[in-house]
Design an enzyme around this catalytic site. Structure first.
Site, PDB file in Angstrom:
ATOM      1  N   SER A   1       0.857  -1.184   0.000  1.00 45.12           N
ATOM      2  CA  SER A   1       0.000   0.000   0.000  1.00 45.12           C
ATOM      3  C   SER A   1       0.889   1.228   0.000  1.00 45.12           C
ATOM      4  CB  SER A   1      -0.887   0.022   1.255  1.00 45.12           C
ATOM      5  OG  SER A   1      -1.515   1.278   1.420  1.00 45.12           O
TER       6      SER A   1
ATOM      7  N   TYR B   1      -1.539   0.644  10.762  1.00 42.58           N
ATOM      8  CA  TYR B   1      -1.508   0.173   9.370  1.00 42.58           C
ATOM      9  C   TYR B   1      -0.222   0.618   8.683  1.00 42.58           C
ATOM     10  CZ  TYR B   1      -3.306  -0.899   4.678  1.00 42.58           C
ATOM     11  OH  TYR B   1      -3.490  -1.404   3.410  1.00 42.58           O
TER      12      TYR B   1
END
Length: 245
Positions: free
Chosen positions: A131, A144
């Site tokens: 990501s 995250y």
């Protein structure tokens, strides 16, 4: 014999779209995830997909999958996800643990289990679905960000450690992707809050867009390694810079 691709987290979103796309590209696809009923539906719909129940947080589950394979030419480490948007000061340890277990340790388990098969294939592809959160940090993304930074670092280390081996190490790092579950999970089931993430954004990426990028990477000639492909919608210049109408 057909080349075999294993896709984790294949019961929804990018994983499901990738399984469909790689099957269309001629791969024998092992679609692996916890929700077997969704995998069975996928396999019934798409020829060339074999459903396998998998929990990447369980070593026993990963070992069972590895033992069931005759070969593995491509591994797409897609299983992952985000939970919560609390600042670091009030982040929930259990959420951080879960994100690390799935995104990082789960990826480690799958990589260790299938790397020998990838090498044996003579032209293996190990693809990490990371990501942009693993490249640039942002407020509210502490857990995250930490997990995806770790996964990105693992990818870079593997490329160094495996140089000279017949395995390509590829990282695909998406930006804003509108899938049915990612933001819903992050907002703990609050569909209204999840929907606001994409509100007014003209053309966020879809799961199919990312699957298209993944398929392109893994079908390059054997001597071509796509080290890192960052893919965002045109409306997103950075995590904090999104055009809305």
């Amino acid at each position: 014999m057909k080349r075999t691709a294993v896709v984790t987290g294949a019961s929804s979103g990018i994983g499901e779209a990738t399984a469909r796309r790689l099957a269309a590209e001629g791969f024998e696809v092992v679609a692996a995830a916890r929700r077997r009923e969704r995998l069975d539906e996928l396999a019934a719909e798409v020829p060339g997909i074999r459903p396998v129940t998998l929990d990447v947080t369980s070593q026993e589950s990963v070992d069972e999958l590895a033992a069931s394979l005759e070969r593995c030419d491509v591994l797409v480490n897609n299983a992952g996800g985000a939970i919560g948007l609390e600042p670091v000061a009030s982040g929930k340890v259990a959420d951080w643990q879960r994100m690390y277990d799935v995104n990082v340790i789960g990826t480690l388990r799958m990589t260790q289990a299938l790397l020998p098969r990838l090498i044996e294939s003579g032209d293996g592809v190990l693809l990490m679905l990371t990501s942009v959160a693993g490249l640039v940090s942002y407020e509210g993304g502490g857990g995250y960000n930490a997990a995806k930074h770790a996964q990105t670092s693992m990818t870079e280390v593997l490329r160094l450690e495996l140089v000279g081996q017949p395995v390509r190490i590829v990282e695909v790092a998406p930006g804003m992707v509108h899938t049915e579950e990612f933001s819903l999970n992050r907002f703990r089931g609050d569909s209204a809050a999840a929907g606001r993430v994409y509100e007014g954004v003209p053309g966020p990426l879809s799961a199919d867009d990312v699957a298209d990028a993944i398929a392109w990477c893994v079908t390059r000639p054997a001597h071509v390694n796509v080290d890192r492909l960052v893919i965002r919608p045109r409306a997103q210049a950075a995590q904090h810079k999104v055009h809305r109408v």
